[in-house]
Design an enzyme around this catalytic site. Structure first.
Site, PDB file in Angstrom:
ATOM      1  CD1 TRP A 156     -24.292  -5.674  -4.636  1.00  8.73           C
ATOM      2  CD2 TRP A 156     -23.464  -7.586  -3.851  1.00  8.73           C
ATOM      3  NE1 TRP A 156     -23.377  -6.137  -5.539  1.00  8.73           N
ATOM      4  CE2 TRP A 156     -22.853  -7.321  -5.083  1.00  8.73           C
ATOM      5  CE3 TRP A 156     -23.112  -8.762  -3.162  1.00  8.73           C
ATOM      6  CZ2 TRP A 156     -21.897  -8.154  -5.651  1.00  8.73           C
ATOM      7  CZ3 TRP A 156     -22.171  -9.602  -3.729  1.00  8.73           C
ATOM      8  CH2 TRP A 156     -21.575  -9.289  -4.954  1.00  8.73           C
ATOM      9  CD  GLN A 336       2.271  -3.219  11.410  1.00  5.13           C
ATOM     10  OE1 GLN A 336       1.511  -3.899  10.740  1.00  5.13           O
ATOM     11  NE2 GLN A 336       3.574  -3.409  11.418  1.00  5.13           N
ATOM     12  CD  GLU A 363     -27.048   2.274   4.149  1.00  5.66           C
ATOM     13  OE1 GLU A 363     -27.343   3.461   4.300  1.00  5.66           O
ATOM     14  OE2 GLU A 363     -27.481   1.359   4.879  1.00  5.66           O
ATOM     15  N   GLY A 364     -23.579   3.414  -0.872  1.00  3.47           N
ATOM     16  CA  GLY A 364     -22.839   4.369  -1.697  1.00  3.47           C
ATOM     17  C   GLY A 364     -21.361   4.284  -1.395  1.00  3.47           C
TER      18      GLY A 364
HETATM   19  N1  CAA Z   1     -32.705  13.901  -2.238  1.00  2.78           N
HETATM   20  C1  CAA Z   1     -33.692  14.153  -3.116  1.00  2.78           C
HETATM   21  N2  CAA Z   1     -33.568  13.978  -4.451  1.00  2.78           N
HETATM   22  C2  CAA Z   1     -32.381  13.547  -4.899  1.00  2.78           C
HETATM   23  C3  CAA Z   1     -31.304  13.270  -4.034  1.00  2.78           C
HETATM   24  C4  CAA Z   1     -31.497  13.474  -2.651  1.00  2.78           C
HETATM   25  N3  CAA Z   1     -30.535  13.220  -1.752  1.00  2.78           N
HETATM   26  N4  CAA Z   1     -30.259  12.849  -4.789  1.00  2.78           N
HETATM   27  C5  CAA Z   1     -30.664  12.858  -6.087  1.00  2.78           C
HETATM   28  N5  CAA Z   1     -31.956  13.274  -6.124  1.00  2.78           N
HETATM   29  C6  CAA Z   1     -32.783  13.482  -7.317  1.00  2.78           C
HETATM   30  C7  CAA Z   1     -32.136  14.475  -8.253  1.00  2.78           C
HETATM   31  O1  CAA Z   1     -32.453  15.806  -7.875  1.00  2.78           O
HETATM   32  C8  CAA Z   1     -32.750  14.104  -9.586  1.00  2.78           C
HETATM   33  O2  CAA Z   1     -34.067  14.618  -9.647  1.00  2.78           O
HETATM   34  P1  CAA Z   1     -34.458  15.781 -10.714  1.00  2.78           P
HETATM   35  O3  CAA Z   1     -34.229  15.140 -12.058  1.00  2.78           O
HETATM   36  O4  CAA Z   1     -35.877  16.075 -10.398  1.00  2.78           O
HETATM   37  O5  CAA Z   1     -33.535  16.906 -10.445  1.00  2.78           O
HETATM   38  C9  CAA Z   1     -32.921  12.599  -9.475  1.00  2.78           C
HETATM   39  O6  CAA Z   1     -32.884  12.273  -8.081  1.00  2.78           O
HETATM   40  C10 CAA Z   1     -31.788  11.859 -10.206  1.00  2.78           C
HETATM   41  O7  CAA Z   1     -30.581  12.258  -9.589  1.00  2.78           O
HETATM   42  P2  CAA Z   1     -29.209  12.402 -10.354  1.00  2.78           P
HETATM   43  O8  CAA Z   1     -29.444  13.062 -11.685  1.00  2.78           O
HETATM   44  O9  CAA Z   1     -28.253  13.034  -9.434  1.00  2.78           O
HETATM   45  O10 CAA Z   1     -28.863  10.885 -10.644  1.00  2.78           O
HETATM   46  P3  CAA Z   1     -27.526  10.204 -11.113  1.00  2.78           P
HETATM   47  O11 CAA Z   1     -27.861   9.144 -12.083  1.00  2.78           O
HETATM   48  O12 CAA Z   1     -26.527  11.244 -11.518  1.00  2.78           O
HETATM   49  O13 CAA Z   1     -27.004   9.421  -9.791  1.00  2.78           O
HETATM   50  C11 CAA Z   1     -26.003   9.106  -7.617  1.00  2.78           C
HETATM   51  C12 CAA Z   1     -26.717  10.043  -8.602  1.00  2.78           C
HETATM   52  C13 CAA Z   1     -25.706   9.999  -6.424  1.00  2.78           C
HETATM   53  C14 CAA Z   1     -24.707   8.533  -8.169  1.00  2.78           C
HETATM   54  C15 CAA Z   1     -26.966   7.952  -7.211  1.00  2.78           C
HETATM   55  O14 CAA Z   1     -27.236   7.090  -8.273  1.00  2.78           O
HETATM   56  C16 CAA Z   1     -26.445   7.158  -6.044  1.00  2.78           C
HETATM   57  O15 CAA Z   1     -26.571   7.569  -4.882  1.00  2.78           O
HETATM   58  N6  CAA Z   1     -25.862   5.942  -6.300  1.00  2.78           N
HETATM   59  C17 CAA Z   1     -25.437   5.056  -5.240  1.00  2.78           C
HETATM   60  C18 CAA Z   1     -26.546   4.157  -4.822  1.00  2.78           C
HETATM   61  C19 CAA Z   1     -26.304   3.569  -3.458  1.00  2.78           C
HETATM   62  O16 CAA Z   1     -25.979   4.250  -2.500  1.00  2.78           O
HETATM   63  N7  CAA Z   1     -26.553   2.268  -3.353  1.00  2.78           N
HETATM   64  C20 CAA Z   1     -26.460   1.601  -2.088  1.00  2.78           C
HETATM   65  C21 CAA Z   1     -27.398   0.443  -2.072  1.00  2.78           C
HETATM   66  S1  CAA Z   1     -28.353   0.326  -0.620  1.00  2.78           S
HETATM   67  C22 CAA Z   1     -27.389  -0.491   0.513  1.00  2.78           C
HETATM   68  O17 CAA Z   1     -26.201  -0.615   0.401  1.00  2.78           O
HETATM   69  C23 CAA Z   1     -28.168  -0.927   1.701  1.00  2.78           C
HETATM   70  C24 CAA Z   1     -27.635  -2.120   2.405  1.00  2.78           C
HETATM   71  O18 CAA Z   1     -28.187  -3.194   2.283  1.00  2.78           O
HETATM   72  C25 CAA Z   1     -26.525  -1.946   3.375  1.00  2.78           C
END
Ligand code: CAA
Length: 386
Positions: A156, A336, A363-364
């Protein structure tokens, strides 16, 4: 509190609106239908500064704030969301990440090319088995001393067929989980980078989305962004800003669909009067206007928080969640209002409806935004509405 946009912001908004109407609208239906990449339009966007709006002038960018970027994204997204996603990824995921966390050498080497549009960038996080669960990266970057050996598959990938630079998230220390991930700057001319077929998508059809394969790509050590293991935090921080861009795209889709529906409802008569004089249509327009206004306040506020150097992670997730749902709901309603005419390409509104869907996914997903928001709401430092 002041809700007026400054003279500078109004000028950016007017320039983007003018560009979208004059340069993007002609041909947008055909490009969408044929999945034709907008080469000429992207070249012009680079010349006009839309591809590096927030990059410092010392690297050839516009040196503008996030609100200016949001206003431009919104206007361009009323017309052409293939162009606006190319713009969004280049500005807020690629340029912003390199400028904020890159070394002096990385910034000097890459930002002028990216900000001018000479090069377009891609953000390579998603994998066939790591989408929402982004910590589980299968792509590996093995430390070989002076370089990393990169292997894996990303999918993607926006700009995948045209970009010259990839920001690739890859696992170096699997035992450390998210703390073992690195972000590497990969030039697509490096041996071992292969581009898969272009995806045939529901919406944003003229943007080029591809799978990318990396096989034994030797990436110099100096191409790593930040300290060893900073890659996942880099991705999350970049996405927090990127989501403001996608929220602005969704806002533009909703606004564009509303403008088309409003105009059509004035022209079209039924039962002896314009259809907007019938309550069934007038109430739809009232709901659209109300929810678009609410989304706008959320998106502009998220940009404002970023510009003030305040925490914007939850605000950007909320803005994207809400604006993308407004875009989906009201682009369907705009079709619509148009009746049968809304179902044909010539009236533009069906394209906006198809484009709206991806704003709830990339982007999530909306579900991921709810994870981000709920963790803030229920976390140690609870979110308090400002
Ligand atoms: N800023 C800084 N650090 C962050 C953060 C942020 N916004 N979010 C998470 N972290 C850190 C956490 O603090 C953690 O660090 P520590 O262990 O030191 O505390 C570390 O990152 C891991 O975070 P989590 O434990 O929260 O991780 P998780 O496995 O529970 O996942 C999630 C969290 C929010 C679901 C994340 O995986 C996520 O955002 N997933 C979605 C990914 C996404 O958006 N993909 C889109 C692809 S890009 C795209 O679409 C671009 C395009 O081409 C259009």
């Amino acid at each position: 509190m002041n809700f007026h946009l400054s003279e500078e912001h109004l000028a950016v908004q007017a320039a983007a609106r003018d560009f979208a109407q004059k340069e993007l609208k002609p041909g947008v239906i055909e490009r969408d239908s044929k999945m034709e990449y907008p080469y000429e339009q992207i070249k012009k966007m680079g010349e006009l500064g839309f591809l590096g709006m927030m990059v410092s002038p010392e690297y050839g960018g516009g040196g503008m704030d996030s609100l200016s970027y949001v206003l431009a994204m919104e206007e361009i997204s009323k017309i052409d969301n293939s162009c606006s996603v190319i713009m969004s990824v280049n500005n807020s995921l690629v340029c912003w990440g390199i400028e904020t966390f890159g070394s002096a050498e990385q910034k000097a080497k890459y930002l002028p090319k990216l900000a001018s549009g000479e090069w377009i960038g891609s953000f390579c996080l998603s994998e066939p088995e790591a989408g929402s669960d982004a910590t589980h990266q299968r792509t590996t970057a093995v430390d070989m001393g002076d370089h990393y050996l990169l292997n894996g598959t990303k999918n993607w990938i926006t700009n995948g067929g045209t970009s010259k630079l990839h920001l690739v998230m890859a696992q170096t220390h699997p035992e450390k989980g998210s703390k073992g991930i690195n972000c590497l700057i990969v030039e697509t001319s490096m041996p071992g980078v292969a581009v898969g077929a272009k995806e045939d998508k529901l919406g944003i059809r003229s943007s080029d989305t591809h799978t990318i394969m990396y096989t034994d790509v030797k990436v110099p050590k100096e191409n790593r962004i930040g300290e060893d293991g900073f890659g996942f935090k880099f991705a999350m921080k970049s996405l927090a800003g990127g989501r403001i861009g996608i929220a602005a795209q969704a806002l533009g889709i909703a606004g564009g669909a509303y403008e088309l529906a409003l105009e059509y409802s004035k022209q079209r008569t039924a039962f002896g009067k314009p259809i907007n004089q019938h309550q069934a249509v007038a109430f739809k327009l009232a709901d659209m206007a109300t929810e678009i206004e609410a989304a706008k306040l959320m998106v502009y506020r998220a940009a404002w928080l970023k510009d003030q150097g305040l925490d914007y992670s939850a605000a950007s997730a909320m803005a994207k969640l809400y604006a993308s749902e407004v875009a989906m709901r009201h682009s369907v309603e705009a079709v619509q209002v148009h009746g049968g005419y809304g179902f044909v390409k010539e009236y533009h509104v069906e394209r906006l409806m198809r484009d709206a869907k991806i704003t709830q996914i990339y982007e999530g997903t909306s579900e991921v935004q709810r994870i981000v928001i709920s963790r803030e709401v229920t976390g140690g430092k609870p979110y308090l509405p400002v």
